[in-house]
Design an enzyme around this catalytic site. Structure first.
Site, PDB file in Angstrom:
ATOM      1  N   PHE A  97       0.885  -1.180   0.000  1.00  0.00           N
ATOM      2  CA  PHE A  97       0.000   0.000   0.000  1.00  0.00           C
ATOM      3  C   PHE A  97       0.909   1.212   0.000  1.00  0.00           C
ATOM      4  O   PHE A  97       1.705   1.395   0.916  1.00  0.00           O
ATOM      5  CB  PHE A  97      -0.872   0.033   1.266  1.00  0.00           C
ATOM      6  CG  PHE A  97      -1.755   1.266   1.366  1.00  0.00           C
ATOM      7  CD1 PHE A  97      -3.135   1.143   1.324  1.00  0.00           C
ATOM      8  CD2 PHE A  97      -1.211   2.539   1.500  1.00  0.00           C
ATOM      9  CE1 PHE A  97      -3.963   2.268   1.412  1.00  0.00           C
ATOM     10  CE2 PHE A  97      -2.023   3.669   1.570  1.00  0.00           C
ATOM     11  CZ  PHE A  97      -3.399   3.532   1.545  1.00  0.00           C
ATOM     12  N   GLU A  98       0.805   2.033  -1.021  1.00  0.00           N
ATOM     13  CA  GLU A  98       1.495   3.310  -0.943  1.00  0.00           C
ATOM     14  C   GLU A  98       0.817   4.286  -1.879  1.00  0.00           C
ATOM     15  O   GLU A  98       0.280   3.905  -2.920  1.00  0.00           O
ATOM     16  CB  GLU A  98       3.005   3.208  -1.237  1.00  0.00           C
ATOM     17  CG  GLU A  98       3.386   2.844  -2.632  1.00  0.00           C
ATOM     18  CD  GLU A  98       4.913   2.750  -2.827  1.00  0.00           C
ATOM     19  OE1 GLU A  98       5.686   3.026  -1.892  1.00  0.00           O
ATOM     20  OE2 GLU A  98       5.322   2.402  -3.935  1.00  0.00           O
TER      21      GLU A  98
END
Ligand code: GDP
Ligand code: MN
Length: 424
Positions: free
Chosen positions: A312-313
């Site tokens: 997740f980024e």
């Protein structure tokens, strides 16, 4: 007199009659207008369903007056004013997934979750990248699942394959040794290509040139809660360049000499790229609480092994495209550690972000619930979980924020702190 009485009686009747007629006429008119509107609606939905069934033409229009729904005011002070006051406008951003054809069921699960929790209200584009061409099945199903435009790109071989100067004998020896040591993905060649690609090449893909922000999505992840805001907008309005939800310690076996390379880079680089006064160097180099060796934390260098979990980024592509980031990546790449060891894109991004950005340019999205096996994060505030209709339990052992391997407490102490949203 008699005539007057007769006239008055008739006049009353005529008046009542006319009123009745007016009432009937008005009712007819309302019914007629309603019917016309219904006809229009019917043809609108007919048109929509026709659009939806035409095979690759799924670019749906955003409803212009939809507002972000907030069911209670409990946390309204946290939220940025803009998304509540204005209609849903989009940022210049895309959802981005690097994925293999055979991961289609898992890719669809992630998409379904993110669409339901966030994108159905915004219709951001989905961009898919692959080192081999996507097949028809993949394109058809992901296009059907997306509420926004979908686009697919093939990664050029020179951005994916290992460089010709990599010593094949040394490389094969590494694979064997890491397999014997049971290092996760230790013997995988493609995993190494993927990590290097995600470290130094994803942001150079032509298809991303048009965007400022990306939101990385992986197959088989779950978003536990409704998004209470558009994270892209939060980033832009607060001048954030990198956003994460989970941070933890890295396995040192995958990066034995990464920090050595970083130290050499620091010695050689010009000071304007790295501002130790404002950056997040403390976050990745402070050993308070545990020291250098504490079960899961076992560092043989001055790197405390903290990294942002990059599955997740949300990031500013212009940061990755910047000369200083590319210089940093190319320095590391020249050491060969992506292949001779198994350097991950997570420590590489995290060290770059902590050296090259101001720590205040990094945001921890505290309000977003998320799971990628084997860990998840769940908002700790009870009323926030209710308001965002979360499907997670913050006290569950899977919640990494409570686990000793989480670096979140370090982020609160040495990063940009624990803030509620309304801050700059
Ligand atoms: P993990 O999260 O570290 O366990 O690794 P994953 O297997 O989830 O890989 C990370 C991301 O890269 C996922 O989005 C995968 O779909 C993608 N990925 C990994 N290897 C390849 C590959 O060889 N080709 C492509 N196209 N994608 C890959
Ligand atoms: Mn993954």
């Amino acid at each position: 007199m008699q005539i007057c009485k007769v006239f008055l009686t008739h006049f009353r009747k005529i008046l009542l009659g006319s009123l009745l007629l007016c009432l009937i006429a008005q009712t007819c008119w309302v019914a007629f207008v309603h019917h016309q509107r219904q006809l229009k609606l019917d043809s609108y939905f007919l048109e929509r369903s026709r659009v939806a069934t035409s095979k690759y033409d799924f670019v749906r229009k955003r409803e212009s007056n939809q507002k972000l729904k907030l069911s209670s005011n409990t946390y309204s002070d946290w939220l940025l004013d803009e998304p509540r006051e204005t209609t849903l406008s989009r940022e210049n951003a895309t959802l981005l997934m690097l994925v293999r054809n055979w991961e289609l069921p898992e890719a669809l699960r992630s998409m379904r979750s993110l669409e339901d929790r966030f994108n159905k209200d915004f219709h951001y584009d989905w961009t898919f990248l692959n080192d081999v061409p996507f097949d028809e099945n993949f394109i058809e199903a992901t296009t059907a699942m997306a509420s926004g435009k979908t686009q697919y790109a093939l990664i050029p071989a020179e951005d994916w394959d290992r460089s010709s100067w990599i010593n094949e004998t040394l490389f094969e020896e590494t694979l064997k040794m890491m397999e014997e040591k049971n290092v996760l993905y230790g013997s995988s060649k493609s995993y190494r290509n993927m990590c290097r690609f995600n470290s130094g090449f994803f942001f150079r893909q032509k298809i991303l040139d048009q965007y400022d922000y990306y939101f990385r999505v992986e197959p088989d992840v779950t978003y536990f809660c409704d998004f209470p805001y558009d994270p892209f907008k939060v980033m832009r309005l607060n001048n954030k360049k990198y956003g994460f939800v989970i941070t933890m310690y890295e396995y040192e076996d995958t990066i034995p000499t990464l920090w050595e390379a970083v130290e050499e880079y620091l010695e050689e680089t010009e000071s304007q790229d790295v501002d130790m006064e404002t950056n997040g160097f403390e976050f990745i180099s402070n050993f308070d609480f545990f020291g250098k060796s504490f079960g899961v934390v076992d560092s043989n260098s001055d790197y405390n092994l903290c990294h942002f979990w990059t599955n997740f980024e949300i990031g500013d592509l212009n940061f990755f495209r910047s000369e200083k980031y590319i210089k940093f990546f190319e320095y590391l790449d020249s050491k060969g550690g992506f292949y001779y060891e198994r350097w991950g894109d997570a420590p590489v991004h995290s060290i770059a972000v902590s050296l090259l950005l101001k720590k205040d340019e990094v945001i921890h999205f505290d309000e977003l619930g998320y799971k990628h096996m084997p860990f998840g994060t769940c908002p700790s505030a009870h009323y926030l979980r209710l308001q965002e209709r979360c499907l997670c339990d913050s006290n569950h052992p899977d919640n990494i924020d409570l686990n000793v391997i989480s670096c979140l407490r370090r982020w609160w102490k040495d990063g940009s702190g624990k803030y509620f949203l309304k801050h700059n």
